[in-house]
Design a protein around this motif. Structure first.
Motif, PDB file in Angstrom:
ATOM      1  N   LEU A   6       0.829  -1.206   0.000  1.00 36.98           N
ATOM      2  CA  LEU A   6       0.000   0.000   0.000  1.00 36.98           C
ATOM      3  C   LEU A   6       0.860   1.252   0.000  1.00 36.98           C
ATOM      4  CD1 LEU A   6      -2.679   1.559   0.305  1.00 36.98           C
ATOM      5  CD2 LEU A   6      -2.429   1.281   2.791  1.00 36.98           C
ATOM      6  N   PHE A   7       1.891   1.277   0.855  1.00 34.39           N
ATOM      7  CA  PHE A   7       2.745   2.455   0.926  1.00 34.39           C
ATOM      8  C   PHE A   7       3.437   2.713  -0.406  1.00 34.39           C
ATOM      9  CE2 PHE A   7       7.011   4.223   1.471  1.00 34.39           C
ATOM     10  CZ  PHE A   7       6.672   5.480   1.941  1.00 34.39           C
ATOM     11  N   SER A   8       3.883   1.669  -1.074  1.00 37.25           N
ATOM     12  CA  SER A   8       4.552   1.834  -2.363  1.00 37.25           C
ATOM     13  C   SER A   8       3.632   2.490  -3.376  1.00 37.25           C
ATOM     14  CB  SER A   8       5.032   0.475  -2.887  1.00 37.25           C
ATOM     15  OG  SER A   8       5.988  -0.098  -2.015  1.00 37.25           O
ATOM     16  N   ILE A   9       2.358   2.079  -3.359  1.00 30.75           N
ATOM     17  CA  ILE A   9       1.389   2.667  -4.287  1.00 30.75           C
ATOM     18  C   ILE A   9       1.182   4.147  -3.969  1.00 30.75           C
ATOM     19  CG2 ILE A   9      -1.043   2.659  -4.979  1.00 30.75           C
ATOM     20  CD1 ILE A   9      -1.000  -0.389  -4.526  1.00 30.75           C
ATOM     21  N   LEU A  10       0.971   4.457  -2.672  1.00 31.60           N
ATOM     22  CA  LEU A  10       0.728   5.838  -2.266  1.00 31.60           C
ATOM     23  C   LEU A  10       1.959   6.706  -2.500  1.00 31.60           C
ATOM     24  CD1 LEU A  10      -1.246   5.292   1.069  1.00 31.60           C
ATOM     25  CD2 LEU A  10      -2.158   5.816  -1.190  1.00 31.60           C
ATOM     26  N   ASP A  11       3.129   6.143  -2.241  1.00 26.88           N
ATOM     27  CA  ASP A  11       4.368   6.900  -2.424  1.00 26.88           C
ATOM     28  C   ASP A  11       4.572   7.250  -3.893  1.00 26.88           C
ATOM     29  OD1 ASP A  11       6.813   8.002  -1.269  1.00 26.88           O
ATOM     30  OD2 ASP A  11       7.855   6.426  -2.371  1.00 26.88           O
ATOM     31  N   GLN A  12       4.278   6.295  -4.794  1.00 28.41           N
ATOM     32  CA  GLN A  12       4.432   6.563  -6.219  1.00 28.41           C
ATOM     33  C   GLN A  12       3.411   7.583  -6.690  1.00 28.41           C
ATOM     34  OE1 GLN A  12       6.957   5.424  -8.237  1.00 28.41           O
ATOM     35  NE2 GLN A  12       6.085   7.050  -9.519  1.00 28.41           N
ATOM     36  N   ARG A  13       2.182   7.509  -6.166  1.00 27.60           N
ATOM     37  CA  ARG A  13       1.170   8.513  -6.527  1.00 27.60           C
ATOM     38  C   ARG A  13       1.609   9.902  -6.083  1.00 27.60           C
ATOM     39  NH1 ARG A  13      -4.468   5.466  -4.701  1.00 27.60           N
ATOM     40  NH2 ARG A  13      -4.444   3.823  -6.314  1.00 27.60           N
ATOM     41  N   SER A  14       2.213   9.968  -4.901  1.00 29.68           N
ATOM     42  CA  SER A  14       2.691  11.259  -4.408  1.00 29.68           C
ATOM     43  C   SER A  14       3.784  11.810  -5.309  1.00 29.68           C
ATOM     44  CB  SER A  14       3.216  11.105  -2.974  1.00 29.68           C
ATOM     45  OG  SER A  14       3.739  12.320  -2.492  1.00 29.68           O
ATOM     46  N   ARG A  15       4.718  10.929  -5.714  1.00 29.99           N
ATOM     47  CA  ARG A  15       5.791  11.360  -6.603  1.00 29.99           C
ATOM     48  C   ARG A  15       5.221  11.822  -7.941  1.00 29.99           C
ATOM     49  NH1 ARG A  15      10.881  10.184  -5.175  1.00 29.99           N
ATOM     50  NH2 ARG A  15      11.539  10.328  -7.339  1.00 29.99           N
ATOM     51  N   ASP A  16       4.200  11.125  -8.436  1.00 34.78           N
ATOM     52  CA  ASP A  16       3.595  11.492  -9.715  1.00 34.78           C
ATOM     53  C   ASP A  16       2.920  12.863  -9.628  1.00 34.78           C
ATOM     54  OD1 ASP A  16       4.435   9.100 -10.754  1.00 34.78           O
ATOM     55  OD2 ASP A  16       2.499   8.100 -10.533  1.00 34.78           O
ATOM     56  N   GLU A  17       2.248  13.137  -8.499  1.00 42.49           N
ATOM     57  CA  GLU A  17       1.573  14.422  -8.344  1.00 42.49           C
ATOM     58  C   GLU A  17       2.580  15.572  -8.278  1.00 42.49           C
ATOM     59  OE1 GLU A  17      -1.255  14.573  -5.199  1.00 42.49           O
ATOM     60  OE2 GLU A  17      -2.658  13.218  -6.183  1.00 42.49           O
ATOM     61  N   VAL A  18       3.680  15.337  -7.566  1.00 39.11           N
ATOM     62  CA  VAL A  18       4.712  16.374  -7.496  1.00 39.11           C
ATOM     63  C   VAL A  18       5.343  16.573  -8.869  1.00 39.11           C
ATOM     64  CG1 VAL A  18       6.937  17.004  -6.493  1.00 39.11           C
ATOM     65  CG2 VAL A  18       5.171  15.981  -5.053  1.00 39.11           C
ATOM     66  N   ALA A  19       5.542  15.478  -9.603  1.00 39.94           N
ATOM     67  CA  ALA A  19       6.113  15.570 -10.949  1.00 39.94           C
ATOM     68  C   ALA A  19       5.233  16.428 -11.856  1.00 39.94           C
ATOM     69  CB  ALA A  19       6.292  14.177 -11.546  1.00 39.94           C
ATOM     70  N   GLU A  20       3.907  16.293 -11.689  1.00 36.83           N
ATOM     71  CA  GLU A  20       2.991  17.108 -12.489  1.00 36.83           C
ATOM     72  C   GLU A  20       3.172  18.594 -12.194  1.00 36.83           C
ATOM     73  OE1 GLU A  20      -1.009  15.872 -11.957  1.00 36.83           O
ATOM     74  OE2 GLU A  20      -0.675  13.836 -12.712  1.00 36.83           O
ATOM     75  N   ILE A  21       3.407  18.913 -10.925  1.00 39.10           N
ATOM     76  CA  ILE A  21       3.621  20.314 -10.542  1.00 39.10           C
ATOM     77  C   ILE A  21       4.925  20.844 -11.146  1.00 39.10           C
ATOM     78  CG2 ILE A  21       4.070  21.872  -8.597  1.00 39.10           C
ATOM     79  CD1 ILE A  21       2.259  20.086  -6.898  1.00 39.10           C
ATOM     80  N   LEU A  22       5.977  20.036 -11.070  1.00 41.87           N
ATOM     81  CA  LEU A  22       7.292  20.485 -11.532  1.00 41.87           C
ATOM     82  C   LEU A  22       7.388  20.527 -13.050  1.00 41.87           C
ATOM     83  CD1 LEU A  22       9.665  18.597  -9.039  1.00 41.87           C
ATOM     84  CD2 LEU A  22       8.950  20.990  -8.968  1.00 41.87           C
ATOM     85  N   ASN A  23       6.703  19.621 -13.719  1.00 44.10           N
ATOM     86  CA  ASN A  23       6.840  19.518 -15.169  1.00 44.10           C
ATOM     87  C   ASN A  23       6.386  20.764 -15.917  1.00 44.10           C
ATOM     88  OD1 ASN A  23       8.043  17.001 -15.287  1.00 44.10           O
ATOM     89  ND2 ASN A  23       6.100  15.896 -15.394  1.00 44.10           N
ATOM     90  N   VAL A  24       5.497  21.542 -15.327  1.00 48.57           N
ATOM     91  CA  VAL A  24       5.017  22.755 -16.007  1.00 48.57           C
ATOM     92  C   VAL A  24       5.937  23.940 -15.739  1.00 48.57           C
ATOM     93  CG1 VAL A  24       2.630  21.970 -15.900  1.00 48.57           C
ATOM     94  CG2 VAL A  24       3.523  23.410 -14.068  1.00 48.57           C
ATOM     95  N   LEU A  25       6.981  23.739 -14.926  1.00 38.99           N
ATOM     96  CA  LEU A  25       7.918  24.807 -14.591  1.00 38.99           C
ATOM     97  C   LEU A  25       9.205  24.645 -15.382  1.00 38.99           C
ATOM     98  CD1 LEU A  25       7.555  24.809 -10.685  1.00 38.99           C
ATOM     99  CD2 LEU A  25       6.282  26.183 -12.337  1.00 38.99           C
ATOM    100  N   SER A  26       9.835  25.754 -15.675  1.00 43.12           N
ATOM    101  CA  SER A  26      11.146  25.706 -16.331  1.00 43.12           C
ATOM    102  C   SER A  26      12.197  25.262 -15.313  1.00 43.12           C
ATOM    103  CB  SER A  26      11.512  27.090 -16.871  1.00 43.12           C
ATOM    104  OG  SER A  26      11.715  28.003 -15.791  1.00 43.12           O
ATOM    105  N   GLU A  27      13.396  24.943 -15.798  1.00 44.03           N
ATOM    106  CA  GLU A  27      14.487  24.541 -14.904  1.00 44.03           C
ATOM    107  C   GLU A  27      14.785  25.644 -13.891  1.00 44.03           C
ATOM    108  OE1 GLU A  27      17.434  22.399 -13.066  1.00 44.03           O
ATOM    109  OE2 GLU A  27      15.951  21.715 -14.522  1.00 44.03           O
TER     110      GLU A  27
END
Length: 310
Positions: A105-126
Protein backbone atom coordinates in the motif's frame (compact mmCIF):
# COMPACT_ATOMS: atom_id res chain seq x y z
CA UNK A 1 1.23 50.47 13.21
CA UNK A 2 3.49 47.53 14.16
CA UNK A 3 0.46 45.59 15.34
CA UNK A 4 -1.34 46.25 12.05
CA UNK A 5 1.72 45.07 10.09
CA UNK A 6 1.93 41.90 12.16
CA UNK A 7 -1.76 41.25 11.60
CA UNK A 8 -1.28 41.51 7.86
CA UNK A 9 1.61 39.05 8.08
CA UNK A 10 -0.67 36.59 9.85
CA UNK A 11 -3.18 36.98 7.03
CA UNK A 12 -0.46 36.41 4.44
CA UNK A 13 0.72 33.19 6.13
CA UNK A 14 -2.86 31.93 6.32
CA UNK A 15 -3.42 32.82 2.66
CA UNK A 16 -0.29 30.89 1.66
CA UNK A 17 -1.44 27.89 3.74
CA UNK A 18 -4.78 27.86 1.94
CA UNK A 19 -3.09 28.13 -1.45
CA UNK A 20 -0.54 25.40 -0.71
CA UNK A 21 -2.97 22.88 0.79
CA UNK A 22 -5.26 23.34 -2.20
CA UNK A 23 -2.35 23.02 -4.63
CA UNK A 24 -1.06 19.73 -3.22
CA UNK A 25 -4.53 18.28 -2.73
CA UNK A 26 -4.53 17.63 1.02
CA UNK A 27 -8.08 19.00 1.34
CA UNK A 28 -9.50 16.02 -0.53
CA UNK A 29 -11.36 13.56 1.68
CA UNK A 30 -9.00 10.79 0.63
CA UNK A 31 -5.36 11.68 0.05
CA UNK A 32 -3.65 10.48 -3.15
CA UNK A 33 -6.94 9.05 -4.46
CA UNK A 34 -7.17 6.67 -1.52
CA UNK A 35 -9.42 6.20 1.50
CA UNK A 36 -6.64 7.42 3.83
CA UNK A 37 -6.33 10.87 5.38
CA UNK A 38 -3.24 13.07 5.30
CA UNK A 39 -2.39 12.08 8.89
CA UNK A 40 -2.73 8.36 8.15
CA UNK A 41 -0.53 8.56 5.06
CA UNK A 42 2.04 10.60 7.00
CA UNK A 43 2.15 7.92 9.70
CA UNK A 44 2.66 5.21 7.07
CA UNK A 45 5.49 7.27 5.58
CA UNK A 46 7.23 7.63 8.96
CA UNK A 47 6.93 3.92 9.70
CA UNK A 48 8.33 3.05 6.26
CA UNK A 49 11.26 5.46 6.48
CA UNK A 50 12.23 5.43 10.16
CA UNK A 51 14.72 3.22 11.96
CA UNK A 52 12.77 0.97 14.37
CA UNK A 53 9.95 3.45 15.11
CA UNK A 54 7.92 3.14 18.30
CA UNK A 55 4.54 4.69 19.10
CA UNK A 56 6.14 7.22 21.44
CA UNK A 57 8.68 8.25 18.81
CA UNK A 58 5.98 8.59 16.14
CA UNK A 59 3.90 10.70 18.50
CA UNK A 60 6.87 12.97 19.18
CA UNK A 61 8.06 13.23 15.58
CA UNK A 62 4.61 13.94 14.16
CA UNK A 63 3.31 16.03 17.05
CA UNK A 64 0.26 13.77 17.45
CA UNK A 65 -1.75 13.07 20.57
CA UNK A 66 -0.74 9.62 21.86
CA UNK A 67 -4.34 8.42 22.14
CA UNK A 68 -5.22 9.59 18.62
CA UNK A 69 -2.11 7.91 17.21
CA UNK A 70 -2.90 4.69 19.11
CA UNK A 71 -6.36 4.50 17.53
CA UNK A 72 -4.91 4.92 14.04
CA UNK A 73 -2.24 2.27 14.67
CA UNK A 74 -4.91 -0.10 15.97
CA UNK A 75 -6.88 0.37 12.73
CA UNK A 76 -3.73 -0.26 10.71
CA UNK A 77 -3.16 -3.53 12.57
CA UNK A 78 -6.78 -4.60 12.05
CA UNK A 79 -6.36 -3.91 8.32
CA UNK A 80 -3.17 -5.98 8.27
CA UNK A 81 -0.96 -3.00 7.37
CA UNK A 82 1.29 -2.92 10.44
CA UNK A 83 2.55 -5.20 13.17
CA UNK A 84 4.23 -4.65 16.53
CA UNK A 85 7.39 -6.44 17.64
CA UNK A 86 8.98 -6.21 21.07
CA UNK A 87 12.24 -4.27 21.00
CA UNK A 88 15.37 -6.34 21.58
CA UNK A 89 17.00 -3.39 23.37
CA UNK A 90 14.06 -2.42 25.58
CA UNK A 91 11.38 -4.98 26.40
CA UNK A 92 8.97 -2.20 27.36
CA UNK A 93 8.95 -0.81 23.82
CA UNK A 94 7.31 -2.22 20.71
CA UNK A 95 8.74 -1.60 17.25
CA UNK A 96 6.12 -0.83 14.61
CA UNK A 97 6.70 -2.21 11.13
CA UNK A 98 4.79 -2.42 7.89
CA UNK A 99 3.56 -5.86 6.87
CA UNK A 100 3.89 -7.01 3.27
CA UNK A 101 0.40 -5.63 2.68
CA UNK A 102 1.44 -2.35 4.30
CA UNK A 103 4.57 -2.14 2.17
CA UNK A 104 2.47 -2.75 -0.94
CA UNK A 105 0.00 0.00 0.00
CA UNK A 106 2.74 2.45 0.93
CA UNK A 107 4.55 1.83 -2.36
CA UNK A 108 1.39 2.67 -4.29
CA UNK A 109 0.73 5.84 -2.27
CA UNK A 110 4.37 6.90 -2.42
CA UNK A 111 4.43 6.56 -6.22
CA UNK A 112 1.17 8.51 -6.53
CA UNK A 113 2.69 11.26 -4.41
CA UNK A 114 5.79 11.36 -6.60
CA UNK A 115 3.59 11.49 -9.72
CA UNK A 116 1.57 14.42 -8.34
CA UNK A 117 4.71 16.37 -7.50
CA UNK A 118 6.11 15.57 -10.95
CA UNK A 119 2.99 17.11 -12.49
CA UNK A 120 3.62 20.31 -10.54
CA UNK A 121 7.29 20.49 -11.53
CA UNK A 122 6.84 19.52 -15.17
CA UNK A 123 5.02 22.76 -16.01
CA UNK A 124 7.92 24.81 -14.59
CA UNK A 125 11.15 25.71 -16.33
CA UNK A 126 14.49 24.54 -14.90
CA UNK A 127 15.07 28.01 -13.45
CA UNK A 128 11.60 28.09 -11.88
CA UNK A 129 12.13 24.64 -10.36
CA UNK A 130 15.39 25.77 -8.75
CA UNK A 131 13.73 28.94 -7.43
CA UNK A 132 10.91 26.86 -5.95
CA UNK A 133 13.30 24.42 -4.26
CA UNK A 134 15.39 27.23 -2.80
CA UNK A 135 12.27 28.97 -1.46
CA UNK A 136 11.09 25.70 0.10
CA UNK A 137 14.49 25.18 1.70
CA UNK A 138 14.35 28.72 3.14
CA UNK A 139 10.92 28.09 4.66
CA UNK A 140 12.03 24.76 6.11
CA UNK A 141 15.19 26.26 7.59
CA UNK A 142 13.44 29.23 9.19
CA UNK A 143 10.49 27.32 10.64
CA UNK A 144 12.52 24.19 11.41
CA UNK A 145 14.83 26.12 13.70
CA UNK A 146 11.91 27.06 15.93
CA UNK A 147 10.25 23.66 15.93
CA UNK A 148 13.39 21.86 17.03
CA UNK A 149 13.60 24.03 20.12
CA UNK A 150 10.71 22.01 21.50
CA UNK A 151 11.81 18.53 20.44
CA UNK A 152 15.60 18.35 20.24
CA UNK A 153 18.60 20.35 21.34
CA UNK A 154 19.78 20.61 17.71
CA UNK A 155 18.25 21.39 14.33
CA UNK A 156 19.22 20.47 10.79
CA UNK A 157 19.49 22.68 7.73
CA UNK A 158 21.04 22.81 4.28
CA UNK A 159 24.50 24.27 3.76
CA UNK A 160 25.18 28.00 3.50
CA UNK A 161 28.23 30.07 2.50
CA UNK A 162 30.98 29.45 5.05
CA UNK A 163 29.82 25.97 6.06
CA UNK A 164 32.16 24.11 3.71
CA UNK A 165 35.20 25.81 5.24
CA UNK A 166 33.96 24.77 8.68
CA UNK A 167 33.64 21.14 7.54
CA UNK A 168 37.25 21.00 6.34
CA UNK A 169 38.59 22.85 9.39
CA UNK A 170 36.80 20.77 12.02
CA UNK A 171 37.65 17.47 10.33
CA UNK A 172 41.31 18.47 10.33
CA UNK A 173 41.29 19.57 13.98
CA UNK A 174 39.26 16.69 15.43
CA UNK A 175 40.90 13.85 13.52
CA UNK A 176 44.36 15.14 14.41
CA UNK A 177 43.40 15.39 18.08
CA UNK A 178 41.46 12.12 18.39
CA UNK A 179 43.28 9.83 15.94
CA UNK A 180 46.60 11.52 15.25
CA UNK A 181 45.94 11.95 11.53
CA UNK A 182 48.08 14.53 9.78
CA UNK A 183 47.15 17.48 7.57
CA UNK A 184 46.78 15.30 4.48
CA UNK A 185 43.40 14.18 5.82
CA UNK A 186 42.25 17.79 6.07
CA UNK A 187 43.42 18.27 2.47
CA UNK A 188 41.34 15.28 1.38
CA UNK A 189 38.24 16.63 3.15
CA UNK A 190 38.78 20.06 1.62
CA UNK A 191 38.99 18.50 -1.85
CA UNK A 192 35.81 16.43 -1.33
CA UNK A 193 33.96 19.49 -0.03
CA UNK A 194 35.20 21.68 -2.89
CA UNK A 195 34.16 19.08 -5.47
CA UNK A 196 30.72 18.98 -3.87
CA UNK A 197 30.25 22.74 -4.28
CA UNK A 198 31.74 22.91 -7.77
CA UNK A 199 29.54 20.08 -9.05
CA UNK A 200 26.53 20.57 -6.77
CA UNK A 201 23.22 19.13 -8.02
CA UNK A 202 20.53 20.37 -5.64
CA UNK A 203 17.93 17.94 -6.97
CA UNK A 204 19.92 14.84 -5.97
CA UNK A 205 22.67 15.93 -3.56
CA UNK A 206 22.60 17.35 -0.07
CA UNK A 207 24.89 18.78 2.60
CA UNK A 208 23.13 18.62 5.97
CA UNK A 209 24.41 20.92 8.70
CA UNK A 210 23.44 20.50 12.37
CA UNK A 211 23.27 23.50 14.69
CA UNK A 212 22.91 23.70 18.45
CA UNK A 213 22.49 27.03 20.24
CA UNK A 214 23.30 28.82 16.95
CA UNK A 215 26.60 26.93 16.63
CA UNK A 216 27.45 24.31 14.00
CA UNK A 217 27.95 20.92 15.68
CA UNK A 218 27.73 18.39 12.86
CA UNK A 219 27.55 17.66 9.16
CA UNK A 220 27.05 14.95 6.55
CA UNK A 221 26.95 14.85 2.74
CA UNK A 222 24.96 12.83 0.22
CA UNK A 223 26.76 12.91 -3.14
CA UNK A 224 25.72 11.33 -6.43
CA UNK A 225 27.87 8.44 -7.58
CA UNK A 226 25.61 7.27 -10.41
CA UNK A 227 21.95 7.49 -11.41
CA UNK A 228 21.06 4.84 -8.84
CA UNK A 229 23.88 5.06 -6.27
CA UNK A 230 24.78 7.83 -3.82
CA UNK A 231 27.69 8.21 -1.41
CA UNK A 232 27.37 9.13 2.24
CA UNK A 233 30.40 11.30 3.09
CA UNK A 234 32.03 13.39 5.81
CA UNK A 235 29.84 12.50 8.79
CA UNK A 236 31.04 14.59 11.72
CA UNK A 237 29.67 15.32 15.19
CA UNK A 238 31.38 17.74 17.54
CA UNK A 239 32.36 16.28 20.96
CA UNK A 240 29.98 18.65 22.77
CA UNK A 241 27.04 17.26 20.75
CA UNK A 242 27.80 13.57 21.12
CA UNK A 243 25.49 11.35 23.08
CA UNK A 244 22.39 13.17 21.82
CA UNK A 245 21.66 10.88 18.89
CA UNK A 246 22.83 13.50 16.41
CA UNK A 247 25.06 11.14 14.42
CA UNK A 248 22.20 8.70 13.93
CA UNK A 249 19.85 11.55 13.06
CA UNK A 250 22.21 12.86 10.38
CA UNK A 251 22.53 9.40 8.85
CA UNK A 252 18.77 8.81 8.94
CA UNK A 253 18.12 12.17 7.28
CA UNK A 254 20.64 11.22 4.58
CA UNK A 255 18.95 7.86 4.02
CA UNK A 256 15.51 9.49 3.83
CA UNK A 257 16.79 12.06 1.31
CA UNK A 258 18.45 9.36 -0.82
CA UNK A 259 15.18 7.42 -0.92
CA UNK A 260 13.12 10.49 -1.76
CA UNK A 261 15.20 11.34 -4.82
CA UNK A 262 15.14 7.78 -6.10
CA UNK A 263 18.54 6.26 -5.32
CA UNK A 264 18.60 2.47 -5.00
CA UNK A 265 21.78 2.17 -2.96
CA UNK A 266 23.79 4.27 -0.50
CA UNK A 267 27.49 3.51 -0.06
CA UNK A 268 30.21 4.89 2.21
CA UNK A 269 33.89 4.48 2.92
CA UNK A 270 35.29 4.68 6.44
CA UNK A 271 38.06 3.24 8.59
CA UNK A 272 37.88 0.54 11.24
CA UNK A 273 39.22 2.85 13.98
CA UNK A 274 36.10 5.03 13.71
CA UNK A 275 34.18 2.77 16.09
CA UNK A 276 31.34 5.16 16.94
CA UNK A 277 30.64 5.94 13.29
CA UNK A 278 30.70 2.24 12.37
CA UNK A 279 28.14 1.56 15.11
CA UNK A 280 25.84 4.23 13.66
CA UNK A 281 26.16 2.78 10.16
CA UNK A 282 25.45 -0.77 11.34
CA UNK A 283 22.44 0.39 13.36
CA UNK A 284 21.07 2.16 10.28
CA UNK A 285 21.25 -1.07 8.28
CA UNK A 286 24.50 -0.62 6.35
CA UNK A 287 26.44 -3.82 5.64
CA UNK A 288 30.22 -4.09 5.63
CA UNK A 289 31.23 -5.53 2.25
CA UNK A 290 34.98 -4.93 1.94
CA UNK A 291 38.06 -4.20 4.05
CA UNK A 292 41.51 -3.19 2.84
CA UNK A 293 44.67 -2.18 4.69
CA UNK A 294 46.28 1.11 3.71
CA UNK A 295 48.73 3.71 5.01
CA UNK A 296 47.25 7.19 4.97
CA UNK A 297 47.44 10.43 6.96
CA UNK A 298 50.54 9.11 8.73
CA UNK A 299 48.83 5.97 10.10
CA UNK A 300 48.37 2.30 9.24
CA UNK A 301 44.62 1.89 8.76
CA UNK A 302 41.98 -0.56 7.59
CA UNK A 303 39.61 1.04 5.10
CA UNK A 304 36.06 -0.26 4.89
CA UNK A 305 33.30 -0.05 2.29
CA UNK A 306 29.70 -0.25 3.55
CA UNK A 307 26.46 -0.46 1.55
CA UNK A 308 22.75 0.05 2.21
CA UNK A 309 20.08 -1.10 -0.24
CA UNK A 310 17.31 1.48 -0.33
Amino acid sequence: MIKDNFGSRIDEVRRFNRFFTRKIGVLREGLLHSSYSLTEVRILFEIANSDNPTASRLSRELGLDAGYLSRILTRFEEQGLTERMRSENDGRQFIIRLTQEGIKLFSILDQRSRDEVAEILNVLSEEEQQELLEAMHDIENILGKESFKFSETFFLRNHRPGDIGWVAHRHGVLYAKEYGWDERFEALVAQIAADFINNYKSECERCIIAEMNSEIVGSVFVVQSSETVAKLRLLLVEPKARGLGLGSRLVQESIAFARRVGYKKLILWTNSVLVEARHIYAKAGFKLIEQQEHHSYGKDLVGETWELDL
